[in-house]
Design a protein around this motif. Sequence first.
Motif, PDB file in Angstrom:
ATOM      1  N   GLN A   3       5.110   2.746  20.126  1.00  0.00           N
ATOM      2  CA  GLN A   3       5.428   1.950  18.948  1.00  0.00           C
ATOM      3  C   GLN A   3       4.239   1.867  18.003  1.00  0.00           C
ATOM      4  OE1 GLN A   3       7.083  -1.753  20.177  1.00  0.00           O
ATOM      5  NE2 GLN A   3       7.864  -2.289  18.168  1.00  0.00           N
ATOM      6  N   VAL A   4       4.536   1.843  16.708  1.00  0.00           N
ATOM      7  CA  VAL A   4       3.507   1.674  15.679  1.00  0.00           C
ATOM      8  C   VAL A   4       3.968   0.567  14.732  1.00  0.00           C
ATOM      9  CG1 VAL A   4       2.270   2.751  13.768  1.00  0.00           C
ATOM     10  CG2 VAL A   4       2.828   4.093  15.803  1.00  0.00           C
ATOM     11  N   THR A   5       3.128  -0.420  14.532  1.00  0.00           N
ATOM     12  CA  THR A   5       3.480  -1.562  13.688  1.00  0.00           C
ATOM     13  C   THR A   5       2.421  -1.743  12.613  1.00  0.00           C
ATOM     14  OG1 THR A   5       4.513  -2.666  15.582  1.00  0.00           O
ATOM     15  CG2 THR A   5       4.023  -4.016  13.652  1.00  0.00           C
ATOM     16  N   GLN A   6       2.873  -1.816  11.369  1.00  0.00           N
ATOM     17  CA  GLN A   6       1.950  -2.016  10.266  1.00  0.00           C
ATOM     18  C   GLN A   6       2.140  -3.394   9.651  1.00  0.00           C
ATOM     19  OE1 GLN A   6       2.534   2.356   8.480  1.00  0.00           O
ATOM     20  NE2 GLN A   6       0.836   1.218   7.508  1.00  0.00           N
ATOM     21  N   SER A   7       1.027  -3.985   9.245  1.00  0.00           N
ATOM     22  CA  SER A   7       1.084  -5.282   8.572  1.00  0.00           C
ATOM     23  C   SER A   7      -0.021  -5.377   7.531  1.00  0.00           C
ATOM     24  CB  SER A   7       0.938  -6.409   9.601  1.00  0.00           C
ATOM     25  OG  SER A   7      -0.313  -6.328  10.250  1.00  0.00           O
ATOM     26  N   PRO A   8       0.226  -6.160   6.459  1.00  0.00           N
ATOM     27  CA  PRO A   8       1.507  -6.765   6.127  1.00  0.00           C
ATOM     28  C   PRO A   8       2.496  -5.735   5.594  1.00  0.00           C
ATOM     29  CG  PRO A   8      -0.034  -7.111   4.346  1.00  0.00           C
ATOM     30  CD  PRO A   8      -0.796  -6.388   5.432  1.00  0.00           C
ATOM     31  N   GLU A   9       3.742  -6.129   5.404  1.00  0.00           N
ATOM     32  CA  GLU A   9       4.736  -5.221   4.823  1.00  0.00           C
ATOM     33  C   GLU A   9       4.402  -4.940   3.372  1.00  0.00           C
ATOM     34  OE1 GLU A   9       8.666  -6.600   7.399  1.00  0.00           O
ATOM     35  OE2 GLU A   9       8.767  -6.361   5.226  1.00  0.00           O
ATOM     36  N   ALA A  10       3.935  -5.951   2.672  1.00  0.00           N
ATOM     37  CA  ALA A  10       3.587  -5.807   1.264  1.00  0.00           C
ATOM     38  C   ALA A  10       2.340  -6.630   0.978  1.00  0.00           C
ATOM     39  CB  ALA A  10       4.741  -6.260   0.370  1.00  0.00           C
ATOM     40  N   LEU A  11       1.542  -6.148   0.049  1.00  0.00           N
ATOM     41  CA  LEU A  11       0.284  -6.816  -0.292  1.00  0.00           C
ATOM     42  C   LEU A  11       0.031  -6.643  -1.781  1.00  0.00           C
ATOM     43  CD1 LEU A  11      -2.271  -8.264   0.760  1.00  0.00           C
ATOM     44  CD2 LEU A  11      -3.274  -6.009   1.155  1.00  0.00           C
TER      45      LEU A  11
END
Lengths: 112, 112
Positions: A3-11
């Motif tokens: 799994q790969v999770t990016q944060s934040p979705e928007a900046l």
Amino acid sequence: EDQVTQSPEALRLQEGESSSLNCSYTVSGLRGLFWYRQDPGKGPEFLFTLYSAGEEKEKERLKATLTKKESFLHITAPKPEDSATYLCAVQTLYSSASKIIFGSGTRLSIRP
Amino acid sequence: DSGVTQTPKHLITATGQRVTLRCSPRSGDLSVYWYQQSLDQGLQFLIQYYNGEERAKGNILERFSAQQFPDLHSELNLSSLELGDSALYFCASSVEGGGEAFFGQGTRLTVV
């Protein structure tokens, strides 16, 4: 499960306001971690490859770092032309084959 | 310009039909990747070929198939098309097979 999770979705940042984007990953074996930039309606543009924890890469206002669990994309004094979606991807390391898994991206908007 | 050429740029077809997407990699690149990008699922890795042979498989449906020819260009065949197959399909290429790939501009497929 890999799994790969990016944060934040928007900046949203003001021009000149530095910040960092995060990419956390869970894989059985890591062959490499990659950062891409994608502009609307276009194909992703390769930025960096990182292979081992502690590694750092720089390009203009961008700097990518890697630990055993996550990567950061630091953006220093951004300009409006840095506005784009930034994608993180990992290539897994298996004996028979490897997979490439992309995160969902961070939409970065820089206001003049 | 990444050097990766995809044709056609746009394709509109009806459900149940079959289409073929074409990709010409950068000169000298042996590896070709196919990706699907939809609004709700992000960039999904489909399949990778290296010098004519399948190297890795991702979330590719059985209705989809691909191949890489001796001149290294690749084709992605999509059959029995469904509305949910509407997406941007990207091809990417790299020299060896790492994740640092160069993407084409994509083919936008619309199934009606």
